[in-house]
Design a protein around this motif. Structure first.
Motif: not given
Length: 198
Positions: A61-78
């Motif tokens: 959502x932040x990327x859609x609103x113009x963020x330049x860099x987005x890092x998604x951190x998640x531990x569950x493989x699925x």
């Protein structure tokens, strides 16, 4: 299915993580959250860190609103697989955004990530996560916010307000039924670090 609410990819559907282990943020809460962030000018050209990313809906959502860099951190493989699929689907609408998915526990990522300062950190930990553990994890963000940087923590109202780590202070809260959003900012000078900023 969840969706991107507004911005360059507004209306685009996102895949949800199968099963009941991941609790998606409702559209009503997202609208309130991003309404505030947009009013503060937090998304445009921002460096955004989405912790406990789930499907990646908040960071994307932040990327859609113009963020330049987005890092998604998640531990569950699925969930990581869903994050990557959703990020690829968003790429055509937001080609200028650099979106990265990291398969890692939050503590592990923050403990080893190259030093740089984030403009916006979105944290939606599992509700069963104890407040003491949340405080410990948030302490790893101290000194890693850019000027005017904000941390938003989504929690159940039943867990009460956590003890915020020294170096972060709560400046606002927003209640939405069973959900509460806590807004934090730096409460001390950013640390000096000789490592490269990205």
């Amino acid at each position: 299915m969840t969706r991107i609410i507004a911005g360059r990819a507004g209306g685009q559907r996102l895949r949800s993580v199968p099963g009941s282990a991941t609790r998606p943020t409702t559209d009503r809460v997202k609208e309130s959250l991003f309404g505030r962030l947009d009013a503060w000018g937090m998304c445009e050209d921002a460096r955004v860190l989405d912790l406990f990313a789930g499907s990646g809906a908040l960071g994307l959502e932040a990327a859609s609103r113009g963020a330049a860099v987005v890092t998604l951190v998640e531990k569950a493989s699925a969930a990581v697989a869903v994050c990557r699929e959703n990020a690829r689907a968003l790429a055509a609408s937001c080609p200028e955004a650099k979106i990265t998915t990291v398969h890692s526990a939050v503590a592990g990522y923050l403990g080893r990530a190259p030093f740089h300062r984030w403009d916006l950190v979105l944290a939606d930990p599992p509700y069963p996560l104890e407040n003491a553990e949340l405080t410990r994890l948030l302490s790893l963000l101290v000194g890693r916010l850019g000027p005017g940087g904000v941390v938003v923590v989504e929690r159940s109202v039943r867990t009460g307000e956590p003890d915020w780590p020294r170096g972060l202070r709560r400046f606002e809260r927003s209640d939405h039924g069973e959900t509460v959003l806590w807004y934090l900012e730096a409460d001390e000078e950013p640390r000096n670090d000789s490592g490269p900023e990205e």
